[in-house]
Design a protein around this motif. Sequence first.
Motif, PDB file in Angstrom:
ATOM      1  N   ALA A 220     113.109  22.091  32.992  1.00 62.03           N
ATOM      2  CA  ALA A 220     112.000  23.662  32.463  1.00 62.03           C
ATOM      3  C   ALA A 220     112.304  24.769  32.351  1.00 62.03           C
ATOM      4  N   ILE A 221     113.609  24.758  33.128  1.00 66.32           N
ATOM      5  CA  ILE A 221     113.733  26.097  33.976  1.00 66.32           C
ATOM      6  C   ILE A 221     115.080  26.710  32.931  1.00 66.32           C
ATOM      7  N   LEU A 222     115.891  25.980  32.694  1.00 62.32           N
ATOM      8  CA  LEU A 222     117.155  25.798  31.806  1.00 62.32           C
ATOM      9  C   LEU A 222     116.710  26.182  30.786  1.00 62.32           C
ATOM     10  N   ASN A 223     115.440  25.643  29.903  1.00 61.42           N
ATOM     11  CA  ASN A 223     114.941  25.812  28.906  1.00 61.42           C
ATOM     12  C   ASN A 223     114.701  26.990  28.830  1.00 61.42           C
ATOM     13  N   GLU A 224     113.590  27.389  29.542  1.00 64.00           N
ATOM     14  CA  GLU A 224     112.946  29.101  29.152  1.00 64.00           C
ATOM     15  C   GLU A 224     114.522  30.062  29.697  1.00 64.00           C
ATOM     16  N   LEU A 225     115.817  29.557  30.674  1.00 59.72           N
ATOM     17  CA  LEU A 225     116.667  30.580  30.558  1.00 59.72           C
ATOM     18  C   LEU A 225     116.716  30.811  29.766  1.00 59.72           C
ATOM     19  N   THR A 226     117.046  28.988  28.679  1.00 59.92           N
ATOM     20  CA  THR A 226     117.873  29.727  27.495  1.00 59.92           C
ATOM     21  C   THR A 226     117.178  30.548  26.580  1.00 59.92           C
ATOM     22  N   ASP A 227     115.577  29.946  26.514  1.00 58.75           N
ATOM     23  CA  ASP A 227     114.982  30.899  25.530  1.00 58.75           C
ATOM     24  C   ASP A 227     115.217  32.768  25.795  1.00 58.75           C
ATOM     25  N   GLY A 228     114.627  33.124  26.964  1.00 55.82           N
ATOM     26  CA  GLY A 228     115.052  33.743  26.960  1.00 55.82           C
ATOM     27  C   GLY A 228     116.337  34.872  26.349  1.00 55.82           C
ATOM     28  N   ILE A 229     117.151  34.193  26.396  1.00 57.93           N
ATOM     29  CA  ILE A 229     118.707  34.146  26.162  1.00 57.93           C
ATOM     30  C   ILE A 229     118.770  34.504  24.886  1.00 57.93           C
ATOM     31  N   ARG A 230     117.750  33.278  24.217  1.00 55.41           N
ATOM     32  CA  ARG A 230     117.720  33.264  22.822  1.00 55.41           C
ATOM     33  C   ARG A 230     117.248  35.381  21.834  1.00 55.41           C
ATOM     34  N   TYR A 231     115.584  34.827  22.480  1.00 58.11           N
ATOM     35  CA  TYR A 231     115.529  36.089  22.587  1.00 58.11           C
ATOM     36  C   TYR A 231     116.610  37.663  22.537  1.00 58.11           C
ATOM     37  N   ALA A 232     117.330  37.508  23.554  1.00 55.11           N
ATOM     38  CA  ALA A 232     117.597  38.452  23.399  1.00 55.11           C
ATOM     39  C   ALA A 232     119.026  39.161  23.153  1.00 55.11           C
ATOM     40  N   ARG A 233     119.250  37.882  22.668  1.00 51.07           N
ATOM     41  CA  ARG A 233     120.250  37.669  20.884  1.00 51.07           C
ATOM     42  C   ARG A 233     119.781  38.442  19.675  1.00 51.07           C
ATOM     43  N   SER A 234     118.213  37.148  19.534  1.00 50.96           N
ATOM     44  CA  SER A 234     118.321  37.610  18.689  1.00 50.96           C
ATOM     45  C   SER A 234     117.686  38.476  17.957  1.00 50.96           C
ATOM     46  N   ASN A 235     118.169  40.538  18.825  1.00 48.80           N
ATOM     47  CA  ASN A 235     117.529  41.755  18.199  1.00 48.80           C
ATOM     48  C   ASN A 235     118.727  42.059  18.768  1.00 48.80           C
ATOM     49  N   ALA A 236     119.065  42.734  16.811  1.00 48.56           N
ATOM     50  CA  ALA A 236     120.706  43.106  17.472  1.00 48.56           C
ATOM     51  C   ALA A 236     120.568  44.950  18.386  1.00 48.56           C
ATOM     52  N   GLY A 237     119.290  45.424  18.499  1.00 48.75           N
ATOM     53  CA  GLY A 237     119.536  46.523  19.192  1.00 48.75           C
ATOM     54  C   GLY A 237     119.243  45.932  21.035  1.00 48.75           C
ATOM     55  N   PHE A 238     118.502  44.989  21.369  1.00 46.88           N
ATOM     56  CA  PHE A 238     118.853  45.169  22.590  1.00 46.88           C
ATOM     57  C   PHE A 238     119.426  44.005  22.779  1.00 46.88           C
TER      58      PHE A 238
END
Length: 422
Positions: A220-238
């Motif tokens: 679960a922790i790894l999934n949430e970390l991956t989800d956070g990285i995915r969110y950061a990568r989804s925005n070209a500005g960030f």
Amino acid sequence: MQEKSITSHTYNKLKAGFISLRSPNFRKFFIGQTTSFIGSWIQNIAMGWLVYRLTGSIALLGVVSFSSQIPSLLVTPFAGVYADKLNRKKVMLITQTVMMSNALLFAILTLTNTITVWFIILLSVINGIIVAFDTPFRHSILSDLLEQKEHLSNAVALNSIMVNTSRLVGPAIAGFLIAQFGEGICFLINSLSFLGIIISLLTLKIEIKPNKNNNFSPKAILNELTDGIRYARSNAGFKKIFLIVFLSSLLCLPIQSFMPAYAKDIFHGNSETLGVFSGMFGLGALIGAIILGQISNPLKLVKMIGIAGIMLSGGIILFSNSSLLYVAYLALAIAGFGMINQFASSNTIIQVFAKSEYRGRMVSLYNVSFLGLTPIGSLILGFAAQHIGLKTTMTISCIIFMGVSISFLFRHKFVKHKIQYQ
């Protein structure tokens, strides 16, 4: 009459720069952190001087910096997940107590003349792990301390002022203490300084909102970390903001690890010279943070990231190639001004524009970019400096980063648009 109006406007604008201090919880935390950070900077300066006094090796300065900061790269991303799930106040009470104990052990070993470079590396790794875990909690707790959430941008700026006031005061005190009493007393003072933040945490009155997601399994922790990285990568500005912070940490921030070598070998000074160098870097950073605190619209900070990167790299290039002390002081102040404006602007934008459910993970990714890459840069540039010289190494790395900053400056409108309309 007009003069009175101008004076009143200036006063009100200055007052607005400290508006987040109206929240009692933030005010207590601010004072406690200031005390602790001054102690931390006293220890940082003493540590660098002790290592260089014992070994005379620039490479080992890089190794010690690497050992204390590399945990940020490995631990902080996971700590960010926990920062979105756990009671931040309780976790910080534990981490601050452990760091206080670590500083006390440093003091005992140094004062009894049993300290070695291997002890320093081991204790630096332990301290680095605790700091890496503590950092996302310390940053993300800011929003919990404010009575009005719209003051978050100002709280982040004031936090930067606090850090850099400490950076200005701590090294000056350290330079005097090392010259008069040796490094051990510096570690002892740092240990006692943690009482400031621990007492402030104990007096905080924070409403704890239970987290609905209490799944702490590794998957679960790894999934949430991956989800956070995915969110950061989804925005070209960030993505672009994280990239410039990443490269700045890798190519420019290692300068702080090499200050003892500059002070002793290049400018033929002593521990007090080292204290002044760090103090001038801190003075520039403090001025930058105060100016940053007057900017109420966080979108205006996007352009500042590129400008600040040019100032940071340009200041280090000037410092590395100067032979006059007063030019070196000025160059370090410019570099410090650029450093804090770039990192505080990036941190503010990430905290203000990231979705609340991702804030802890975004802060942890920011800290990985900010702190996690510095030790790798220190290690690489430290060994390079052994072969081609410290001045040449830092000049080349900062020229590369200046090119990156100029590129970002030309693209800042694109970045602003992407983070605003995600």
